[in-house]
Design an enzyme around this catalytic site. Structure first.
Site, mmCIF file in Angstrom:
data_model
loop_
_atom_site.group_PDB
_atom_site.id
_atom_site.type_symbol
_atom_site.label_atom_id
_atom_site.label_comp_id
_atom_site.label_asym_id
_atom_site.label_seq_id
_atom_site.Cartn_x
_atom_site.Cartn_y
_atom_site.Cartn_z
ATOM 1 C CB SER A 191 -0.905 0.003 1.241
ATOM 2 O OG SER A 191 -1.632 1.205 1.345
ATOM 3 C CG ASP A 202 2.855 10.181 7.077
ATOM 4 O OD1 ASP A 202 3.448 10.384 8.161
ATOM 5 O OD2 ASP A 202 1.790 10.738 6.760
#
Length: 291
Positions: free
Chosen positions: A171, A176
């Site tokens: 994904s 982050d």
């Protein structure tokens, strides 16, 4: 982005195999079957074959029986029944227990990993009262167990039998640490997914890591696909992709040398904008760097 008619290059499975290699094929819209070239088609195992994207990959491979011999790995009999209960090519096993899926891996030429931890919504959420729902992972099925240990087990099993390529679907968002997906159930799902991706990249096996954008249950083959690196796509308005398009990229990655030893983000333009992608060799060639 170039969208010329797809041409098939020599297969990445041309190295000396344990079983049967992909054969060199002539340029055409679709690969000439290995069986027609005088050999058995390569066996491809799809794990997570009972999931919404995994089902599509497995079905697409079954539809290309002349090119591939499809296998699926699911966790329950219910999932097996859903994708073909009488199909001897569907195995039941638990990726957290290598012995339970050893038979599924035996003799395969390629592995497509589509397993993932699934968060569940805590009961009692009432949208009419505002606020946000809370999520949790079932005991033993958290991202560390599924997306790290479970995927590591699959990679180790595939390496032990000399598999020729692994395609891993992950994904976007892994750069982050504060990404919202990491906060679901406090599971840090993207952290564990990235750890498994790095393990695969360090394994020495030919790999293709596809970091998909937001998955949509829409028709595939009608949009221009976009690939990128390091979550740059997340800064744009084109952050999503149809599940059938992800499935098609998984299969095309098995056919082109340009897809090997590469990791990339994948999304698409909105339908009607741009030209639907058909030249997958050019798509993969856009990514020059590895992990």
């Amino acid at each position: 982005m170039a969208t010329a008619t797809m041409r098939v290059s020599s297969s990445p499975f041309s190295a000396p195999p344990l079983r049967s290699p992909f054969r060199r094929v002539a340029p055409s819209r679709r690969a000439v079957s290995a069986a027609a070239a005088g050999g058995a088609p390569p066996t491809v195992l799809v794990t997570g074959a009972g999931g919404r994207t995994g089902q599509i990959v497995y079905k697409k491979l079954k539809e290309r029986a002349g090119e591939f011999a499809a296998r699926g790995l699911v966790r329950t009999q219910e999932s097996k029944d859903k994708i073909g209960g009488g199909d001897n090519g569907v195995f039941i096993g638990d990726i957290r227990d290598p012995a339970s899926f050893a038979a599924a891996v035996e003799g395969i030429d390629a592995l497509v990993i589509l397993t993932s931890a699934v968060p569940k919504m805590k009961p009692g959420f009432d949208p009419s009262k505002g606020g946000r729902p809370e999520f949790y992972f079932e005991d033993g099925s958290d991202p560390e167990q599924v997306d790290w240990i479970g995927q590591k087990n699959q990679i180790d099993a595939a390496k032990s039998i000399g598999v020729k390529q692994i395609v891993l679907v992950g994904s976007m968002g892994g750069t982050d640490l504060n990404h919202p997906l990491n906060k679901l159930g406090n599971g840090n799902i993207l952290v564990w997914k990235r750890k498994a991706e790095q393990y695969l990249a360090d394994s020495g096996l030919p790999y293709t890591i596809i970091r998909a954008g937001g998955l949509q249950d829409k028709d595939g083959g009608v949009r221009e696909l976009i690939i990128g690196k390091d979550d740059e796509i997340l800064k744009t308005e084109t952050k999503t992709i149809a599940r059938p398009d992800v499935a098609e990229v998984c299969i095309q990655a098995l056919l082109f040398e340009e897809a090997r030893f590469k990791a990339f983000d994948l999304a698409s333009k909105p339908e009607g904008e741009g030209t639907p992608t058909t030249d997958f060799r050019s798509l993969f060639a856009q990514i020059a760097t590895r992990f």
